[in-house]
Enzyme design. Structure first.
Site, PDB file in Angstrom:
ATOM      1  N   GLY A 294     -13.673  45.582  17.461  1.00 55.30           N
ATOM      2  CA  GLY A 294     -13.732  44.283  16.798  1.00 55.30           C
ATOM      3  C   GLY A 294     -12.645  43.369  17.302  1.00 55.30           C
ATOM      4  O   GLY A 294     -11.972  43.669  18.307  1.00 55.30           O
ATOM      5  N   GLY A 295     -12.459  42.256  16.593  1.00 58.70           N
ATOM      6  CA  GLY A 295     -11.455  41.285  17.009  1.00 58.70           C
ATOM      7  C   GLY A 295     -10.046  41.828  16.919  1.00 58.70           C
ATOM      8  O   GLY A 295      -9.142  41.352  17.610  1.00 58.70           O
TER       9      GLY A 295
ATOM     10  N   ASP B  73     -10.339  40.467   1.367  1.00 60.08           N
ATOM     11  CA  ASP B  73     -11.340  40.617   2.433  1.00 60.08           C
ATOM     12  C   ASP B  73     -12.315  41.746   2.107  1.00 60.08           C
ATOM     13  O   ASP B  73     -12.618  42.582   2.958  1.00 60.08           O
ATOM     14  CB  ASP B  73     -10.657  40.872   3.783  1.00 60.08           C
TER      15      ASP B  73
ATOM     16  N   GLY C  70      -9.171  44.917  17.727  1.00 55.32           N
ATOM     17  CA  GLY C  70      -8.936  45.930  18.745  1.00 55.32           C
ATOM     18  C   GLY C  70     -10.026  46.975  18.680  1.00 55.32           C
ATOM     19  O   GLY C  70     -11.190  46.660  18.439  1.00 55.32           O
TER      20      GLY C  70
END
Length: 408
Positions: free
Chosen positions: A89-90, A208, A92
């Site tokens: 993902g963003g 989140d 890593g």
């Protein structure tokens, strides 16, 4: 006597001379930095800043001794030089690893992060304070130069999203979860959030909550993960201050975007939880926009109308009255959780009670105000975490619509 006195005098003169020389060197260096700005400051200042950041990071890490600290060499050894990738993902990549005692682990290897890697310190600091069956267990971390990694317990079934989101709104048979399993997962997540909000010696707001951040063990017991956006605050504080919105669009509470709706609090996690429960019910992403806009219907509005008119929910996989009751209970609770006014939402303690209680005791909540939320998302100044997955729609500010709600 005279000789000894003379020696003392000479020694004193040497000390004074040395001190004067040292002072002179310091003054000279200061003058060089002040007046010879170009080469000297450009060479020295970055080095000073780098050392300062590293020292600051080390100071933060000192308070995290409850989790084991690994070297980068340890990380490479336990992952067999990053042989098996579990996800990317963003933030890593995540690799499968194995400890010396034979336990499997998930190693999140972080990319170079913006700023001074606050998300990394934030995640380690918050999750190190937790101990709950529905919160993922952090086994250790690596903080070595620019290398940063988090070592978690291994979750054989991965994240919740793969069991409720299909590439074309369909799932393979072996990925479909029963309604009772979905209910148990929603209850477990509620217990985990209740613990973060009330059970810890401090209050942790996650900010989140979404299917991607819910991991499932071999028995489908859910565990809340990814605390990169979390905020730690005293338990007695109900309202927290934030510089900007944080989270993933589609799950962000409206008060994080429009501040006059109400204060940011633990009720913001309740909103995210409610949207996730509706994701689970519909088995689709509520932030997706279908290509065909000829009959746009916001899923929470459609499901709310079904409840009001006492129509069949028409949801996927319902085969008996028990399934129908579970689905209806999850829908009603999800709709209560996504009320625009934070004060109208239940606490996670109340959510747990509602989930455990009878469906007959639940009242249908007011319909969420779509128009207000749509306007807020059009000007959404969201700040997404650098630890977030890159394929999420967390930067697009769009409302969830579906062309045909009954095609679930």
């Amino acid at each position: 006597m005279t000789t000894v006195s003379g020696k003392r005098t000479v020694g004193l003169k040497i000390k004074i001379g040395t001190a004067a020389l040292g002072a002179g060197i310091v003054v000279t260096l200061i003058l060089m930095l002040l007046f010879w700005k170009t080469p000297m400051t450009r060479i020295i200042m970055p080095s000073i800043k780098q050392r300062s950041k590293h020292f600051d990071g080390e100071m933060k890490i000192e308070g995290l001794i409850s989790s084991r600290r690994y070297t980068y060499k340890d990380i490479k050894r336990m992952t067999n030089s990053f042989e098996e990738k579990l996800g990317q993902g963003g933030y890593g990549c995540v690799y499968k690893g194995k400890l010396q005692d034979g336990r499997f682990v998930a190693v999140k290897l972080l990319k170079k992060l913006k700023g001074d890697a606050e998300e990394f310190f934030n995640e380690v600091a918050s999750i190190s304070r937790t101990s709950h069956v529905n919160v993922v267990n952090l086994l250790g971390f690596c903080f070595e130069g620019s290398e940063r990694a988090l070592v978690y317990e291994f979750m054989p079934n991965g994240s919740l999203e793969k069991f409720i989101f299909g590439g074309s709104n369909t799932l393979e048979v072996d990925q479909q979860l029963s309604w009772d399993t979905l209910y148990q997962i929603s209850l477990g997540i509620a217990h985990g959030l209740e613990y973060l909000h009330r059970g810890c010696n401090i209050r942790i707001l996650h900010f989140d909550i979404k299917p991607h951040n819910i991991l499932l063990d071999a028995n489908y017991c859910p565990k809340i993960s990814d605390f990169g956006l979390a905020k730690i605050c005293p338990r007695e504080e109900s309202i927290v201050s934030l510089l900007g919105a944080r989270g993933t669009v589609g799950y962000i509470a409206p008060e994080l975007i429009i501040r006059n709706i109400g204060g940011v609090s633990h009720k913001s996690d309740v909103y995210s939880y409610g949207m996730m429960v509706l994701d689970m019910v519909g088995r689709r992403k509520n932030i997706e926009v279908m290509v065909d806009h000829t009959s746009e219907t916001y899923f929470p509005h459609w499901i709310h109308r079904c409840l009001e008119l006492r129509e069949e929910l028409g949801l996927h996989g319902i085969t008996n009255e028990e399934d129908e009751g579970i689905a209806k209970k999850m829908v009603i609770i999800g709709l209560w959780c996504i009320q625009i006014d934070p004060r109208a939402r239940p606490s996670m303690t109340q959510v747990v009670e509602m989930l455990k209680g009878s469906i007959e005791t639940l009242q249908i909540p007011p319909k969420p105000s779509l128009s207000l939320l749509s306007r807020s998302l059009e000007v959404c100044p969201c700040e997404s975490s650098s630890l977030q997955e890159s394929n999420d729609s967390n930067l697009g500010c769009s409302m969830s619509i579906i062309s045909d709600p009954r095609r679930l």
